[in-house]
Design a protein around this motif. Structure first.
Motif, PDB file in Angstrom:
ATOM      1  N   GLN A  79       0.866  -1.530  -0.271  1.00 29.86           N
ATOM      2  CA  GLN A  79      -0.017  -0.047   0.171  1.00 29.86           C
ATOM      3  C   GLN A  79       0.024   1.764  -0.082  1.00 29.86           C
ATOM      4  O   GLN A  79       0.404   1.822  -0.808  1.00 29.86           O
ATOM      5  N   PHE A  80       1.963   1.384   0.145  1.00 26.77           N
ATOM      6  CA  PHE A  80       2.512   2.571   1.035  1.00 26.77           C
ATOM      7  C   PHE A  80       4.285   2.413  -0.255  1.00 26.77           C
ATOM      8  O   PHE A  80       4.777   3.370  -0.031  1.00 26.77           O
ATOM      9  N   VAL A  81       4.107   1.670  -1.310  1.00 19.94           N
ATOM     10  CA  VAL A  81       4.881   1.521  -2.614  1.00 19.94           C
ATOM     11  C   VAL A  81       4.482   2.274  -3.279  1.00 19.94           C
ATOM     12  O   VAL A  81       3.306   2.442  -3.681  1.00 19.94           O
ATOM     13  N   PRO A  82       5.510   3.673  -3.550  1.00 19.49           N
ATOM     14  CA  PRO A  82       4.927   4.846  -4.599  1.00 19.49           C
ATOM     15  C   PRO A  82       5.292   4.085  -6.130  1.00 19.49           C
ATOM     16  O   PRO A  82       5.923   3.054  -6.411  1.00 19.49           O
ATOM     17  N   PRO A  83       4.226   4.174  -6.557  1.00 16.60           N
ATOM     18  CA  PRO A  83       3.992   4.632  -7.978  1.00 16.60           C
ATOM     19  C   PRO A  83       5.362   5.128  -9.105  1.00 16.60           C
ATOM     20  O   PRO A  83       5.491   6.022  -7.967  1.00 16.60           O
ATOM     21  N   MET A  84       5.001   4.381 -10.142  1.00 15.84           N
ATOM     22  CA  MET A  84       6.188   5.302 -10.579  1.00 15.84           C
ATOM     23  C   MET A  84       5.817   6.224 -11.498  1.00 15.84           C
ATOM     24  O   MET A  84       5.252   6.639 -12.983  1.00 15.84           O
ATOM     25  N   LEU A  85       5.411   7.751 -10.948  1.00 14.79           N
ATOM     26  CA  LEU A  85       4.844   8.276 -11.716  1.00 14.79           C
ATOM     27  C   LEU A  85       6.104   9.583 -12.507  1.00 14.79           C
ATOM     28  O   LEU A  85       6.906  10.033 -11.803  1.00 14.79           O
ATOM     29  N   ASP A  86       5.300  10.113 -13.530  1.00 16.70           N
ATOM     30  CA  ASP A  86       6.546  10.915 -14.166  1.00 16.70           C
ATOM     31  C   ASP A  86       6.213  12.515 -13.174  1.00 16.70           C
ATOM     32  O   ASP A  86       6.730  13.571 -13.850  1.00 16.70           O
ATOM     33  N   THR A  87       5.316  12.884 -12.829  1.00 16.29           N
ATOM     34  CA  THR A  87       5.117  13.227 -11.449  1.00 16.29           C
ATOM     35  C   THR A  87       6.447  13.561 -10.406  1.00 16.29           C
ATOM     36  O   THR A  87       6.339  15.010 -10.414  1.00 16.29           O
ATOM     37  N   PHE A  88       7.253  12.695 -10.256  1.00 15.36           N
ATOM     38  CA  PHE A  88       8.021  12.614  -9.377  1.00 15.36           C
ATOM     39  C   PHE A  88       9.159  13.061  -9.899  1.00 15.36           C
ATOM     40  O   PHE A  88       9.477  13.507 -11.236  1.00 15.36           O
ATOM     41  N   HIS A  89       9.782  13.854  -8.831  1.00 13.68           N
ATOM     42  CA  HIS A  89      10.993  15.093  -9.486  1.00 13.68           C
ATOM     43  C   HIS A  89      12.675  13.491  -8.498  1.00 13.68           C
ATOM     44  O   HIS A  89      11.966  13.104  -6.998  1.00 13.68           O
ATOM     45  N   LYS A  90      13.592  14.246  -8.716  1.00  9.11           N
ATOM     46  CA  LYS A  90      15.007  13.424  -8.776  1.00  9.11           C
ATOM     47  C   LYS A  90      14.373  13.520  -6.764  1.00  9.11           C
ATOM     48  O   LYS A  90      14.946  14.895  -6.286  1.00  9.11           O
ATOM     49  N   GLY A  91      14.924  12.430  -5.509  1.00 11.25           N
ATOM     50  CA  GLY A  91      14.620  12.750  -4.624  1.00 11.25           C
ATOM     51  C   GLY A  91      13.965  12.158  -3.899  1.00 11.25           C
ATOM     52  O   GLY A  91      13.956  12.395  -2.356  1.00 11.25           O
ATOM     53  N   GLN A  92      12.579  12.292  -5.064  1.00  9.86           N
ATOM     54  CA  GLN A  92      11.573  11.995  -3.494  1.00  9.86           C
ATOM     55  C   GLN A  92      11.688  10.850  -2.734  1.00  9.86           C
ATOM     56  O   GLN A  92      10.249  11.022  -1.971  1.00  9.86           O
ATOM     57  N   LEU A  93      11.750   9.964  -3.897  1.00  6.34           N
ATOM     58  CA  LEU A  93      11.576   8.357  -3.737  1.00  6.34           C
ATOM     59  C   LEU A  93      12.372   8.084  -2.279  1.00  6.34           C
ATOM     60  O   LEU A  93      12.332   6.253  -2.768  1.00  6.34           O
ATOM     61  N   GLY A  94      13.759   8.754  -2.448  1.00 11.29           N
ATOM     62  CA  GLY A  94      14.639   8.129  -0.607  1.00 11.29           C
ATOM     63  C   GLY A  94      15.636   8.566  -1.451  1.00 11.29           C
ATOM     64  O   GLY A  94      16.045   8.366  -2.168  1.00 11.29           O
ATOM     65  N   ARG A  95      15.775   9.403   0.181  1.00 13.71           N
ATOM     66  CA  ARG A  95      17.526   9.719  -0.535  1.00 13.71           C
ATOM     67  C   ARG A  95      17.898   9.303   1.267  1.00 13.71           C
ATOM     68  O   ARG A  95      18.456   9.978   2.210  1.00 13.71           O
ATOM     69  N   ILE A  96      19.132   8.199   0.918  1.00 16.68           N
ATOM     70  CA  ILE A  96      19.141   7.114   2.481  1.00 16.68           C
ATOM     71  C   ILE A  96      20.716   7.350   2.317  1.00 16.68           C
ATOM     72  O   ILE A  96      21.345   7.797   1.367  1.00 16.68           O
TER      73      ILE A  96
END
Length: 328
Positions: free
Chosen positions: A18-35
């Motif tokens: 449920q909390f896995v982000p979909p791969m959307l073209d609206t996302f930008h670099k870094g939003q889906l995890g900076r570890i």
């Protein structure tokens, strides 16, 4: 909503999905995890690489390694995909202009750039390295950053428990020996069979004020003292060192996705709480890593090494969690 403790493994993994982000073209670099993985000493360069690469292979946008200069030069040769920062210092490598504060400030200056810290892979027990991580933990706690502690990073929880006690954004990932040391440090002495292990994990988590603990073994027990989940998916039967580094990197990415979910970077129903998400990150990291180990053992058998898990991270994720739809 039903308590997570009442759910089957299949249903818990559906919650992770449920909390896995979909791969959307609206996302930008870094939003889906900076570890950021903090470790990597003169003697240990593989562990931070395995952790950071697991994070990257699972899907974090940016994976950093913060380590000793000697380790940095080596780790950079392993992969050009990682961002490697030579900011840590062992005592014998401190120069005339270095102080504990100046070294720590170089590391803490990076905290605004990351979502999650993994502290411990390849860290070693050097006093200066441990002191720097003490300063980093204090700064991370002030900023509310989630932290995963493993390996020699667990010495910070063992020897300086005030750093993490009561901090519910901390995940400890001890193996059997490390778990025993933590129990001894906190005076936890519950014994006896499988229920004994479960009781010890729960008591230890409560002794640390509600941190999440993953006690690794034939089954992984995940507990914050109030909620306990058991991760018992099949794993590989080769116990080579370093497989726990895949676990820390995997949890790191899941915690990054937790932030994206809580920030509502995509449209969803928002039914998962921050506390439940933390437990699901720990459980999901365990499930994915166990599947990684199973896949690697199936291919390599007795010759399996920690690095063999890295190339199976994505397939393990697909097998146990699965991709969400991108059509939102």
């Amino acid at each position: 909503m039903a308590s997570l403790a009442s759910l089957s493994r299949k249903d818990l993994l559906a919650k992770v999905h449920q909390f896995v982000p979909p791969m959307l073209d609206t996302f930008h670099k870094g939003q889906l995890g900076r570890i950021a993985v903090i470790g990597g000493s003169e003697d240990y360069t593989g562990a931070p690489y395995f952790s950071a690469m697991a994070s990257a292979k699972l899907g974090a946008d940016m994976s950093h390694v913060i380590c000793e200069p000697g380790a940095s030069a080596v780790i950079k040769t392993y992969s050009p995909n990682l961002m490697v920062h030579p900011y840590m210092r062992q005592t014998k490598h401190l120069n005339s202009t270095d102080t504990k504060d100046s070294v720590a400030s170089n590391v803490t200056a990076m905290l605004p750039r990351v979502h999650v810290l993994v502290i411990g892979p390849g860290l070693g027990r050097d006093e200066a390295m441990q002191d720097t991580c003490t300063a980093v933990l204090k700064a991370a706690r002030e900023k509310g950053l989630p932290v995963v502690l493993d390996a020699d990073g667990l010495l910070l929880a063992q020897n300086r428990p005030e750093l993490v006690t009561g901090w519910r954004e901390v995940v400890l990932t001890p193996n059997v020996v490390e778990f025993g040391r933590l129990c001894k440090a906190k005076g936890v002495t519950v014994e006896g069979g499988e229920e004994g292990v479960r009781a010890r994990v729960e008591e230890l988590a409560r002794a640390y004020g509600g941190v999440t603990i993953i006690a690794k073994g034939s089954k992984d027990y995940v507990s914050n003292g109030d909620l306990t989940l058991i991760s018992d998916g099949e794993g590989g039967r080769k116990r080579s060192g370093g497989q726990g580094d895949t676990l820390t990197g995997t949890i790191g990415t899941l915690l990054g996705w937790r932030k994206a979910y809580l920030d509502k970077l995509w449209e969803h129903d928002g039914t998962l709480s921050a506390e439940d998400l933390l437990a699901l990150c720990a459980f999901g990291g365990s499930a994915i890593t166990r599947e990684c180990s199973r896949l690697a053992f199936e291919q390599k058998g007795r010759s399996l090494q920690a690095g063999d898990l890295t190339e199976h991270v994505h397939q393990a994720f697909l097998n146990v969690v699965g991709e969400p739809s991108s059509k939102l």
